[in-house]
Design an enzyme around this catalytic site. Structure first.
Site, PDB file in Angstrom:
ATOM      1  N   ARG A 125       0.839  -1.201   0.000  1.00  0.00           N
ATOM      2  CA  ARG A 125       0.000   0.000   0.000  1.00  0.00           C
ATOM      3  C   ARG A 125       0.872   1.248   0.000  1.00  0.00           C
ATOM      4  O   ARG A 125       0.931   2.004   0.952  1.00  0.00           O
ATOM      5  CB  ARG A 125      -0.953  -0.065   1.165  1.00  0.00           C
ATOM      6  CG  ARG A 125      -1.816  -1.286   1.018  1.00  0.00           C
ATOM      7  CD  ARG A 125      -3.053  -1.225   1.777  1.00  0.00           C
ATOM      8  NE  ARG A 125      -4.161  -1.490   0.881  1.00  0.00           N
ATOM      9  CZ  ARG A 125      -5.415  -1.523   1.257  1.00  0.00           C
ATOM     10  NH1 ARG A 125      -5.738  -1.282   2.487  1.00  0.00           N
ATOM     11  NH2 ARG A 125      -6.352  -1.790   0.391  1.00  0.00           N
ATOM     12  N   GLN A 130      -0.517   2.096  -6.029  1.00  0.00           N
ATOM     13  CA  GLN A 130      -1.949   2.329  -5.806  1.00  0.00           C
ATOM     14  C   GLN A 130      -2.805   1.866  -6.989  1.00  0.00           C
ATOM     15  O   GLN A 130      -3.878   1.308  -6.796  1.00  0.00           O
ATOM     16  CB  GLN A 130      -2.170   3.821  -5.560  1.00  0.00           C
ATOM     17  CG  GLN A 130      -3.178   4.060  -4.479  1.00  0.00           C
ATOM     18  CD  GLN A 130      -3.101   5.476  -3.935  1.00  0.00           C
ATOM     19  OE1 GLN A 130      -2.263   6.281  -4.368  1.00  0.00           O
ATOM     20  NE2 GLN A 130      -3.968   5.786  -3.011  1.00  0.00           N
ATOM     21  N   ASP A 133      -3.753  -1.880  -7.045  1.00  0.00           N
ATOM     22  CA  ASP A 133      -4.306  -2.402  -5.801  1.00  0.00           C
ATOM     23  C   ASP A 133      -5.746  -2.907  -5.973  1.00  0.00           C
ATOM     24  O   ASP A 133      -6.705  -2.152  -5.873  1.00  0.00           O
ATOM     25  CB  ASP A 133      -4.237  -1.278  -4.751  1.00  0.00           C
ATOM     26  CG  ASP A 133      -4.691  -1.719  -3.384  1.00  0.00           C
ATOM     27  OD1 ASP A 133      -4.997  -2.911  -3.211  1.00  0.00           O
ATOM     28  OD2 ASP A 133      -4.750  -0.863  -2.492  1.00  0.00           O
ATOM     29  N   SER A 136      -8.301  -2.376  -3.021  1.00  0.00           N
ATOM     30  CA  SER A 136      -8.986  -1.073  -2.981  1.00  0.00           C
ATOM     31  C   SER A 136     -10.075  -0.997  -4.048  1.00  0.00           C
ATOM     32  O   SER A 136     -11.200  -0.586  -3.762  1.00  0.00           O
ATOM     33  CB  SER A 136      -8.001   0.068  -3.201  1.00  0.00           C
ATOM     34  OG  SER A 136      -7.176   0.208  -2.080  1.00  0.00           O
ATOM     35  N   TYR A 232      -3.196  -0.018   7.935  1.00  0.00           N
ATOM     36  CA  TYR A 232      -4.329  -0.833   8.376  1.00  0.00           C
ATOM     37  C   TYR A 232      -4.554  -0.643   9.876  1.00  0.00           C
ATOM     38  O   TYR A 232      -3.679  -0.158  10.595  1.00  0.00           O
ATOM     39  CB  TYR A 232      -4.036  -2.312   8.142  1.00  0.00           C
ATOM     40  CG  TYR A 232      -4.031  -2.733   6.702  1.00  0.00           C
ATOM     41  CD1 TYR A 232      -5.215  -2.812   5.981  1.00  0.00           C
ATOM     42  CD2 TYR A 232      -2.849  -3.093   6.074  1.00  0.00           C
ATOM     43  CE1 TYR A 232      -5.218  -3.233   4.659  1.00  0.00           C
ATOM     44  CE2 TYR A 232      -2.841  -3.509   4.751  1.00  0.00           C
ATOM     45  CZ  TYR A 232      -4.029  -3.584   4.052  1.00  0.00           C
ATOM     46  OH  TYR A 232      -4.026  -3.986   2.756  1.00  0.00           O
TER      47      TYR A 232
HETATM   48  P1  NAD Z   1      -9.484  -2.981   5.692  1.00  0.00           P
HETATM   49  O1  NAD Z   1     -10.381  -3.538   4.641  1.00  0.00           O
HETATM   50  O2  NAD Z   1      -8.422  -3.830   6.280  1.00  0.00           O
HETATM   51  O3  NAD Z   1     -10.404  -2.487   6.934  1.00  0.00           O
HETATM   52  C1  NAD Z   1     -11.556  -1.713   6.736  1.00  0.00           C
HETATM   53  C2  NAD Z   1     -11.648  -0.685   7.837  1.00  0.00           C
HETATM   54  O4  NAD Z   1     -11.995  -1.328   9.078  1.00  0.00           O
HETATM   55  C3  NAD Z   1     -10.356   0.082   8.114  1.00  0.00           C
HETATM   56  O5  NAD Z   1     -10.584   1.463   7.923  1.00  0.00           O
HETATM   57  C4  NAD Z   1     -10.028  -0.258   9.569  1.00  0.00           C
HETATM   58  O6  NAD Z   1      -9.439   0.825  10.249  1.00  0.00           O
HETATM   59  C5  NAD Z   1     -11.417  -0.569  10.103  1.00  0.00           C
HETATM   60  N1  NAD Z   1     -11.443  -1.308  11.373  1.00  0.00           N
HETATM   61  C6  NAD Z   1     -10.668  -2.338  11.785  1.00  0.00           C
HETATM   62  N2  NAD Z   1     -11.017  -2.728  13.036  1.00  0.00           N
HETATM   63  C7  NAD Z   1     -12.053  -1.937  13.414  1.00  0.00           C
HETATM   64  C8  NAD Z   1     -12.851  -1.856  14.601  1.00  0.00           C
HETATM   65  N3  NAD Z   1     -12.651  -2.670  15.624  1.00  0.00           N
HETATM   66  N4  NAD Z   1     -13.813  -0.916  14.635  1.00  0.00           N
HETATM   67  C9  NAD Z   1     -14.031  -0.078  13.591  1.00  0.00           C
HETATM   68  N5  NAD Z   1     -13.318  -0.109  12.457  1.00  0.00           N
HETATM   69  C10 NAD Z   1     -12.328  -1.031  12.363  1.00  0.00           C
HETATM   70  O7  NAD Z   1      -8.809  -1.634   5.235  1.00  0.00           O
HETATM   71  P2  NAD Z   1      -8.837  -0.876   3.830  1.00  0.00           P
HETATM   72  O8  NAD Z   1     -10.151  -0.229   3.671  1.00  0.00           O
HETATM   73  O9  NAD Z   1      -8.400  -1.798   2.766  1.00  0.00           O
HETATM   74  O10 NAD Z   1      -7.706   0.219   4.031  1.00  0.00           O
HETATM   75  C11 NAD Z   1      -7.602   1.030   5.170  1.00  0.00           C
HETATM   76  C12 NAD Z   1      -6.848   2.292   4.829  1.00  0.00           C
HETATM   77  O11 NAD Z   1      -5.588   2.022   4.223  1.00  0.00           O
HETATM   78  C13 NAD Z   1      -7.551   3.183   3.812  1.00  0.00           C
HETATM   79  O12 NAD Z   1      -8.549   3.959   4.332  1.00  0.00           O
HETATM   80  C14 NAD Z   1      -6.405   4.015   3.278  1.00  0.00           C
HETATM   81  O13 NAD Z   1      -6.149   5.110   4.114  1.00  0.00           O
HETATM   82  C15 NAD Z   1      -5.254   3.077   3.350  1.00  0.00           C
HETATM   83  N6  NAD Z   1      -4.937   2.611   1.990  1.00  0.00           N
HETATM   84  C16 NAD Z   1      -3.792   3.076   1.407  1.00  0.00           C
HETATM   85  C17 NAD Z   1      -3.476   2.661   0.109  1.00  0.00           C
HETATM   86  C18 NAD Z   1      -2.237   3.160  -0.588  1.00  0.00           C
HETATM   87  O14 NAD Z   1      -1.582   4.043  -0.084  1.00  0.00           O
HETATM   88  N7  NAD Z   1      -1.875   2.594  -1.736  1.00  0.00           N
HETATM   89  C19 NAD Z   1      -4.281   1.763  -0.571  1.00  0.00           C
HETATM   90  C20 NAD Z   1      -5.447   1.308   0.067  1.00  0.00           C
HETATM   91  C21 NAD Z   1      -5.741   1.739   1.352  1.00  0.00           C
END
Ligand code: NAD
Length: 372
Positions: A125, A130, A133, A136, A232
């Site tokens: 990530r 990006q 990915d 995402s 994460y």
């Molecule tokens: P994910 O699918 O692993 O998790 C989904 C969401 O659940 C996350 O936001 C996490 O914080 C939340 N979560 C986990 N435990 C929880 C709890 N107990 N209560 C409430 N919420 C909880 O994560 P995702 O959506 O794939 O990615 C998370 C973040 O990573 C994104 O929002 C973004 O900021 C970042 N991201 C960065 C890149 C990049 O830079 N290339 C790419 C994708 C995502």
């Protein structure tokens, strides 16, 4: 490079790894693309469209794989499909969870066959990766579709309406987990007119939630330390979990729809909605548990099923992206295209450098070995 695209054989899988648009760009860059006949049919990408994009059609998977340097799939191959992969070729697909007995067996088999297996879930990530990915892009589809499922199962409207037949108040939606899927769910529910609240443990999520016009529940619980270096969430300790549950319990009773998307990579989904909380909800309310794939955020979720408890409908859909196959495939295909460009030299030859930050992170097998 000679690139083969296979037709998906897994149940419920309607996506295809490359769409004609992506194929056109690969062919323009000098690559040869072979598509197994019917590979795109369930995603509304016809064989004729692939041919028009410059691909060659193959009668079956065996013919498509012949001489292929790269084989692209959505889901991990069956043992029979793995047996078709040429020695020295590169497999690009979703390969997790590799930790399962079946997954480990597949990896051992691929390593032994000299196949380099690149797991699409392991794209790092980082900004540079990006556009490769798929987690995402597919989470975006899942978040959108989850709201539509909830909206159609709800016995009421989402928007506020002022009509000659009376006024309708807007539905209240709660989104749990404001990552990629959750943010898309917030945006979709807002577009449909719902009043949206959301919760996440990561502090960074607060501003993103608010910028979409939603209210952030229990902001004091979203701590900077809740996020790992990879962006994460980490698993919560028991006392943090108890505070989270109390905050959700305080908000959930007035909700008409709940979209839960909370996840911890490689772990079962955190339990955020208990049976007792469901009992406090309004009859007719709907929960769509996007985390059903990893066990669900709601205690009553049954993965792959829709159940009713205390008058609340709880949906645990599996492989949501596949239910919007055309755009899910278009986005997936764009991610795979960018990865293939990354794996290609300027002259169009395959370059496989496992010391590279992206390729190395994705390679589960290489040089006859299973990598950790
Ligand atoms: P994910 O699918 O692993 O998790 C989904 C969401 O659940 C996350 O936001 C996490 O914080 C939340 N979560 C986990 N435990 C929880 C709890 N107990 N209560 C409430 N919420 C909880 O994560 P995702 O959506 O794939 O990615 C998370 C973040 O990573 C994104 O929002 C973004 O900021 C970042 N991201 C960065 C890149 C990049 O830079 N290339 C790419 C994708 C995502």
């Amino acid at each position: 490079m000679r690139i083969a695209v296979l037709k998906e054989t897994a149940e419920r899988e309607r996506r295809v790894a490359l769409t004609p648009d992506a194929v056109k760009r690969l062919v323009a860059a000098g690559h040869q693309v072979v598509i197994e006949r019917g590979a795109g049919a369930a995603a509304y990408a016809a064989d004729a469209d692939y041919e028009a994009a410059g691909a060659t059609l193959a009668a079956d998977a065996a013919a498509a794989c012949q001489g292929a340097e790269v084989v692209a799939k959505v889901q991990r191959p069956t043992a029979a499909e793995a047996a078709l992969l040429p020695r020295g070729s590169v497999l690009v697909a979703l390969l997790q969870p590799a930790q399962s007995a079946e997954g480990l067996h597949l990896l051992a088999d691929l390593a032994q066959r000299g196949v380099t297996a690149l797991a699409l879930e392991r794209v790092p990530r980082i900004t540079r990766a990006q556009s490769m990915d798929v987690l995402s892009s597919q989470a975006t589809v899942a978040g959108y579709k989850a709201v539509l499922l909830a909206a159609s199962a709800l016995p009421r409207f989402l928007p506020m309406l002022t009509t000659a037949a009376g006024n309708i108040t807007p539905a209240k939606a709660l989104v749990l987990g404001a990552g990629v899927a959750g943010l898309q769910a917030i945006a979709t529910a807002r577009r449909l007119g719902a009043v949206v609240s959301a919760f996440d443990v990561r502090a960074a999520a607060r501003e993103q939630v608010q910028s979409l016009g939603a209210r952030f529940v229990a902001a004091e619980l979203a701590a900077p330390g809740a996020e790992t270096a990879g962006g994460y969430a980490r698993e919560q300790a028991a006392d943090e979990q108890a505070r989270t549950l109390a905050a959700i319990a305080g908000a959930i009773a007035e909700m008409d729809l709940v979209i839960s998307t909370a996840a911890i990579p490689g772990r079962p989904a955190p339990r955020l909605v208990t049976a007792e909380m469901v009992a406090t909800m309004k009859p007719g309310a709907v929960i769509v548990d996007v985390a059903a794939e990893t066990g669900g955020n709601c205690e009553l979720t049954r993965p792959g099923e829709t159940v009713e408890a205390h008058g609340v409908t709880i949906m645990g859909p599996l492989n949501l992206p596949s239910t919007t196959p055309a755009h899910a495939s278009a986005m997936f295909g764009r991610n795979v295209l960018t990865l293939l460009q990354h794996l290609s030299t300027k002259e169009g030859a395959l370059q496989l450098d496992v010391s590279d930050e992206i390729t190395g992170a994705m390679a589960l097998t290489h040089d006859g070995q299973v990598r950790s």
